[in-house]
Design a protein around this motif. Structure first.
Motif, PDB file in Angstrom:
ATOM      1  N   ASP A 142       0.831  -1.210   0.000  1.00 38.95           N
ATOM      2  CA  ASP A 142       0.000   0.000   0.000  1.00 38.95           C
ATOM      3  C   ASP A 142       0.864   1.259   0.000  1.00 38.95           C
TER       4      ASP A 142
ATOM      5  N   THR B 125       1.060   4.184  -2.841  1.00 44.30           N
ATOM      6  CA  THR B 125       0.857   5.589  -2.467  1.00 44.30           C
ATOM      7  C   THR B 125       2.017   6.445  -2.968  1.00 44.30           C
TER       8      THR B 125
ATOM      9  N   LYS C 207       1.672   6.929  -6.756  1.00 42.52           N
ATOM     10  CA  LYS C 207       0.643   7.913  -7.092  1.00 42.52           C
ATOM     11  C   LYS C 207       1.101   9.334  -6.778  1.00 42.52           C
TER      12      LYS C 207
ATOM     13  N   LEU D 271      -3.521  12.618   0.344  1.00 42.14           N
ATOM     14  CA  LEU D 271      -2.695  12.403  -0.843  1.00 42.14           C
ATOM     15  C   LEU D 271      -2.601  13.673  -1.681  1.00 42.14           C
TER      16      LEU D 271
ATOM     17  N   VAL E  57      -2.457   8.459   5.279  1.00 43.81           N
ATOM     18  CA  VAL E  57      -1.590   8.413   4.102  1.00 43.81           C
ATOM     19  C   VAL E  57      -0.174   8.061   4.543  1.00 43.81           C
TER      20      VAL E  57
ATOM     21  N   THR F 280       3.483   6.953   2.696  1.00 42.82           N
ATOM     22  CA  THR F 280       4.321   6.619   1.551  1.00 42.82           C
ATOM     23  C   THR F 280       5.368   5.591   1.981  1.00 42.82           C
TER      24      THR F 280
END
Length: 271
Positions: A63, A67, A70, A137, A220, A222
């Motif tokens: 995940d 992230t 993106k 995000l 969120v 990363t």
């Protein structure tokens, strides 16, 4: 320049020492990613791919990777659009405040990341939260774009300064409009610089952690944030080493390709 033998030896020793400081820790991370011992003992008691399998099956790591991808793609897209427009304006036009705009665009890359992060966090909470837009995000993408624009701007502006404006002037004299000139003349001449800038911007965004810490919401995470949060967990240390190796590889590849595209040979073959 002719250097004496002692000077050459000293330069080689200094270069080797510098490379050792940079790359030996990375090599240790790679070795520990296949170290059979969970505690990363040295020398390794054996080699195993178990930690790579665990990392592959880690939902949190996957995940976080998605992230980061993106966020990197979003920031790169914004940087390509804004960086190209600003570079074209600065390199091809003369107007009042041109140098000030160039300085303002480049400044974010020189500021400490923590200063940029605090400033963006304050701005987002002041401007966006009253509109119902919290940290997430979107704010990460905007935060990363602030310094990714610099990379694209520098690459495209440097290429435009090396190219004569006569090509574009000739196209416009023949009746081509602004967008037709950009499509048929400017873009083909600068596409390698655009590609290099985009790859460097993505690499810079992909491994950014300081600005991300201040602009990411609680939901969120990363890949760099995932690594940082799991480093304090002894049971996760081998998986963290594997993810760190993957992060290095995903950062090195676009940087290498961008370096090849930015070389004088690559630039000359495309003009």
């Amino acid at each position: 320049m002719h250097l004496s033998r002692p000077a050459r030896v000293a330069l080689r020793v200094g270069a080797c020492a510098g490379f050792a400081v940079i790359y030996v820790p990375l090599l240790l991370v790679i070795v520990n990613s296949v170290n059979q011992d969970r505690s990363s003992s040295w020398p390794p008691s054996g080699l195993t791919l178990r930690w790579w399998r665990d990392a592959w099956h880690s939902a949190g790591a996957r995940d976080a990777l998605w992230t980061s991808v993106k966020a990197g793609l979003g920031a790169t897209l914004i940087a390509l659009v804004l960086g190209t427009l600003i570079a074209h304006a600065v390199a091809r036009h003369r107007f009042f405040g041109r140098n000030a705009i160039s300085f303002a665009v480049v400044l974010p890359i020189a500021l400490p990341g923590i200063i940029t992060g605090v400033a963006l966090n304050t701005a987002f909470r002041t401007v966006l939260e009253p509109l119902g837009i919290g940290l997430g995000l979107f704010t990460v993408v905007v935060g990363h774009a602030t310094f990714c624009v610099v990379i694209v701007f520098n690459n495209v502006a440097a290429r435009l300064r090396r190219l004569p404006g006569s090509y574009e002037e000739a196209a416009m004299d023949l009746g081509a409009g602004t967008f037709r000139t950009f499509r048929d003349i400017t873009f083909p001449l600068t596409r390698s610089a655009l590609a290099a800038g985009g790859l460097l911007a993505f690499a810079l965004s992909f491994d950014e952690i300081v600005v991300t810490t201040f602009t990411a919401g609680p939901g969120v995470q990363t890949l760099p944030l995932w690594i940082f949060s799991n480093m304090a967990r002894p049971q996760q240390a081998p998986v963290v080493n594997v993810v760190a190796v993957v992060l290095v590889l995903l950062s090195v590849i676009p940087v290498y390709v961008a370096q090849r595209l930015s070389s004088d040979t690559a630039a000359g073959s495309r003009v």
